[in-house]
Design an enzyme around this catalytic site. Structure first.
Site, PDB file in Angstrom:
ATOM      1  N   ASN A  17     -27.038  24.836 -43.053  1.00  0.00           N
ATOM      2  CA  ASN A  17     -26.261  25.289 -41.700  1.00  0.00           C
ATOM      3  C   ASN A  17     -25.331  25.745 -40.982  1.00  0.00           C
ATOM      4  O   ASN A  17     -24.614  25.125 -40.860  1.00  0.00           O
ATOM      5  CB  ASN A  17     -26.926  23.279 -41.518  1.00  0.00           C
ATOM      6  CG  ASN A  17     -27.567  23.454 -39.598  1.00  0.00           C
ATOM      7  OD1 ASN A  17     -26.832  24.647 -39.058  1.00  0.00           O
ATOM      8  ND2 ASN A  17     -26.671  22.123 -38.783  1.00  0.00           N
ATOM      9  N   TRP A  18     -25.996  27.198 -40.928  1.00  0.00           N
ATOM     10  CA  TRP A  18     -24.247  27.113 -40.123  1.00  0.00           C
ATOM     11  C   TRP A  18     -23.700  26.848 -39.056  1.00  0.00           C
ATOM     12  O   TRP A  18     -22.231  27.413 -38.667  1.00  0.00           O
ATOM     13  CB  TRP A  18     -24.512  29.292 -41.104  1.00  0.00           C
ATOM     14  CG  TRP A  18     -24.336  30.058 -42.337  1.00  0.00           C
ATOM     15  CD1 TRP A  18     -24.503  28.466 -43.005  1.00  0.00           C
ATOM     16  CD2 TRP A  18     -24.880  30.855 -42.133  1.00  0.00           C
ATOM     17  NE1 TRP A  18     -24.745  30.156 -44.048  1.00  0.00           N
ATOM     18  CE2 TRP A  18     -25.369  31.203 -43.376  1.00  0.00           C
ATOM     19  CE3 TRP A  18     -25.161  32.489 -41.357  1.00  0.00           C
ATOM     20  CZ2 TRP A  18     -25.410  32.827 -44.493  1.00  0.00           C
ATOM     21  CZ3 TRP A  18     -25.662  33.748 -41.409  1.00  0.00           C
ATOM     22  CH2 TRP A  18     -25.526  33.661 -43.555  1.00  0.00           C
ATOM     23  N   LYS A  19     -24.769  26.376 -38.459  1.00  0.00           N
ATOM     24  CA  LYS A  19     -24.165  25.994 -36.956  1.00  0.00           C
ATOM     25  C   LYS A  19     -23.290  27.012 -36.298  1.00  0.00           C
ATOM     26  O   LYS A  19     -24.372  28.471 -36.655  1.00  0.00           O
ATOM     27  CB  LYS A  19     -23.020  25.419 -37.007  1.00  0.00           C
ATOM     28  CG  LYS A  19     -23.943  23.329 -37.938  1.00  0.00           C
ATOM     29  CD  LYS A  19     -22.041  22.411 -37.555  1.00  0.00           C
ATOM     30  CE  LYS A  19     -23.152  21.702 -38.786  1.00  0.00           C
ATOM     31  NZ  LYS A  19     -22.701  20.672 -38.021  1.00  0.00           N
ATOM     32  N   HIS A 105     -30.915  18.061 -35.129  1.00  0.00           N
ATOM     33  CA  HIS A 105     -29.915  18.057 -35.027  1.00  0.00           C
ATOM     34  C   HIS A 105     -28.416  17.065 -34.441  1.00  0.00           C
ATOM     35  O   HIS A 105     -29.289  17.233 -32.987  1.00  0.00           O
ATOM     36  CB  HIS A 105     -28.827  19.042 -35.316  1.00  0.00           C
ATOM     37  CG  HIS A 105     -27.720  18.922 -36.676  1.00  0.00           C
ATOM     38  ND1 HIS A 105     -26.295  18.333 -35.677  1.00  0.00           N
ATOM     39  CD2 HIS A 105     -27.278  19.404 -37.822  1.00  0.00           C
ATOM     40  CE1 HIS A 105     -25.820  18.941 -36.629  1.00  0.00           C
ATOM     41  NE2 HIS A 105     -26.216  18.964 -37.721  1.00  0.00           N
ATOM     42  N   GLU A 107     -25.935  17.536 -33.094  1.00  0.00           N
ATOM     43  CA  GLU A 107     -25.054  18.107 -32.110  1.00  0.00           C
ATOM     44  C   GLU A 107     -26.260  18.609 -31.272  1.00  0.00           C
ATOM     45  O   GLU A 107     -25.736  18.452 -29.866  1.00  0.00           O
ATOM     46  CB  GLU A 107     -24.798  19.462 -33.164  1.00  0.00           C
ATOM     47  CG  GLU A 107     -23.410  18.642 -33.719  1.00  0.00           C
ATOM     48  CD  GLU A 107     -23.297  19.525 -35.130  1.00  0.00           C
ATOM     49  OE1 GLU A 107     -23.771  20.719 -35.068  1.00  0.00           O
ATOM     50  OE2 GLU A 107     -22.726  19.490 -35.928  1.00  0.00           O
ATOM     51  N   GLU A 177     -28.478  12.669 -41.086  1.00  0.00           N
ATOM     52  CA  GLU A 177     -26.870  12.729 -41.033  1.00  0.00           C
ATOM     53  C   GLU A 177     -26.655  11.223 -40.420  1.00  0.00           C
ATOM     54  O   GLU A 177     -26.599  11.803 -39.411  1.00  0.00           O
ATOM     55  CB  GLU A 177     -27.001  14.301 -40.637  1.00  0.00           C
ATOM     56  CG  GLU A 177     -27.992  14.824 -41.619  1.00  0.00           C
ATOM     57  CD  GLU A 177     -27.556  16.121 -41.142  1.00  0.00           C
ATOM     58  OE1 GLU A 177     -26.752  17.461 -41.877  1.00  0.00           O
ATOM     59  OE2 GLU A 177     -27.267  16.833 -39.493  1.00  0.00           O
ATOM     60  N   GLY A 183     -18.976  16.238 -40.899  1.00  0.00           N
ATOM     61  CA  GLY A 183     -17.990  17.731 -40.012  1.00  0.00           C
ATOM     62  C   GLY A 183     -15.959  16.612 -40.828  1.00  0.00           C
ATOM     63  O   GLY A 183     -16.091  16.938 -39.871  1.00  0.00           O
ATOM     64  N   SER A 223     -21.062  15.941 -44.663  1.00  0.00           N
ATOM     65  CA  SER A 223     -19.789  16.285 -45.644  1.00  0.00           C
ATOM     66  C   SER A 223     -19.810  16.198 -46.778  1.00  0.00           C
ATOM     67  O   SER A 223     -19.201  16.145 -48.340  1.00  0.00           O
ATOM     68  CB  SER A 223     -18.428  15.311 -45.274  1.00  0.00           C
ATOM     69  OG  SER A 223     -18.077  14.912 -43.904  1.00  0.00           O
ATOM     70  N   GLY A 244     -23.470  21.095 -44.183  1.00  0.00           N
ATOM     71  CA  GLY A 244     -22.858  22.402 -43.229  1.00  0.00           C
ATOM     72  C   GLY A 244     -21.771  23.399 -43.552  1.00  0.00           C
ATOM     73  O   GLY A 244     -21.717  24.510 -43.844  1.00  0.00           O
ATOM     74  N   GLY A 245     -20.093  22.637 -42.883  1.00  0.00           N
ATOM     75  CA  GLY A 245     -18.965  23.732 -43.742  1.00  0.00           C
ATOM     76  C   GLY A 245     -19.386  23.558 -44.964  1.00  0.00           C
ATOM     77  O   GLY A 245     -18.593  25.935 -44.843  1.00  0.00           O
TER      78      GLY A 245
END
Ligand code: 13P
Length: 260
Positions: A17-19, A105, A107, A177, A183, A223, A244-245
Site C-alpha cells: 500500500n503506497w498510500k 484502511h 487512515e 492492521e 507507521g 510496521s 506500507g512504508g
C-alpha cells in the site's frame, strides 16, 4: 500456543500500500524494480501493488503479463457513477484492469470518517463490479490496552461483511492492521498477530462455516519489514502482509515477499 488450523490451499498474499506517495517518475521506477526483482524468482505468494489512483492504469499495464502480480486501488466510492466530484467508482477501476480494492484502511476511517456502515456499501460496490476487497480492520491503542481488541475487530467484520453471500466472503481478503502498529515502528508480536487472526477466522467460521473460514486469506499489516516478516508470517493463520512504508523500497518489499 498456536491453534492448529488446517491451512488448506489458502492464498498467500503480500500487498504494498503506497498510500499517498510517489510521483509518476518514482512510481515507474519502483514498479520496474519490483518486477525486475520478482522475475525468475519462484514466488509462493500473490503480489499486489496499490498505487494512488492516478498511477493505476499505467501500473496495470506494466504488470500485465507478469504472473502472480496484480494491482489494487486504495479506495473507491460506493456508487457506480454520478455527481460525486473527486470520487472514483469500482466500475471505473474494473474498466482499467484493477483487480483488488483496499477498503476500510484505518487512515480512511480516521481522516475521512468512513463508518462500518459506509464500508458495507463500498464492499457491495466492489463485488458488484467483480473486484476483490482487501478489507482492513484493527483496533486503536486504547482498545488494546483495555484488552477489548477481539470484540472491537470482530464487530468491524460483522458490521461490514456479514451481510455478504458465502460466495462473496469466499472471495474476500482481510487485513488485520492494529492502528498502534501502523507507521510507528511498533509491530504486533507474532503471538498477538496469530491470536487475532485465529480469532477472526473463528468469527467467520461461526457465521459462514469452517470450509469458507479456512480459505479466507488474513494478512497482517503494521510496521512489517524484512527483519520481522518471517516471524510474523510463521503464524498458521497469518497468510501474508499488507505493507506500507517498506513497500516504497523495492528490495525491502521483495524481501518481505520472500519471507512467506
Ligand atoms: P506501515 O507498514 O508503514 O506500518 O503501514 C501499514 C499499513 O497501513 C498498510 O496498509
Amino acid at each position: 500456543m498456536w491453534s492448529l488450523q488446517p491451512q488448506n490451499m489458502r492464498k498467500k498474499i503480500v500487498a504494498g500500500n503506497w498510500k499517498m506517495n510517489n510521483d509518476w517518475q518514482e512510481a515507474n521506477t519502483l514498479t520496474t524494480q519490483v518486477l525486475d526483482l520478482l522475475k525468475d524468482r519462484g514466488i509462493a505468494a500473490e503480489v499486489v501493488i496499490a498505487p494512488p489512483y492516478v498511477h493505476l492504469e499505467k501500473v496495470v499495464s506494466m504488470v500485465s503479463g507478469t504472473n502472480g502480480v496484480s494491482v489494487a486501488a486504495q479506495n473507491c466510492h460506493q456508487e457506480s457513477s454520478g455527481a460525486y466530484t473527486g470520487e472514483v467508482s469500482a466500475a471505473m477501476l474494473d474498466s482499467i484492469g484493477v483487480q483488488f480494492v483496499i477498503l476500510g484502511h484505518s487512515e480512511r476511517r480516521e481522516y475521512f470518517k468512513e463508518s462500518n456502515e459506509l464500508l458495507a456499501q463500498k464492499v457491495n460496490a466492489v463485488f458488484d463490479h467483480g473486484l476483490t476487497p482487501i478489507f482492513c480492520c484493527g483496533e486503536p491503542l486504547s482498545i488494546r490496552e483495555s484488552n477489548q481488541q477481539m470484540e472491537y475487530v470482530t464487530h468491524q467484520l460483522t458490521a461490514s461483511l456479514f451481510h455478504l453471500e458465502p460466495a462473496q466472503i469466499r472471495q474476500s481478503v482481510i487485513a488485520y492492521e492494529p492502528i498502534w502498529a501502523i507507521g510507528t515502528g511498533k509491530t504486533a508480536s507474532a503471538e498477538q498477530a496469530q491470536e487475532m487472526h485465529a480469532g477472526l477466522r473463528q468469527h467467520f467460521e461461526q457465521k459462514f462455516g469452517q470450509e469458507i473460514a479456512n480459505n479466507i486469506p488474513i494478512l497482517y499489516g503494521g510496521s512489517c519489514k524484512p527483519s520481522n516478516a518471517h516471524e510474523l508470517f510463521a503464524g498458521p493463520d497469518v497468510d501474508g502482509g499488507l505493507i506500507g512504508g517498506a513497500s516504497l523500497n523495492a528490495e525491502d518489499f521483495v524481501a518481505i515477499v520472500d519471507s512467506l
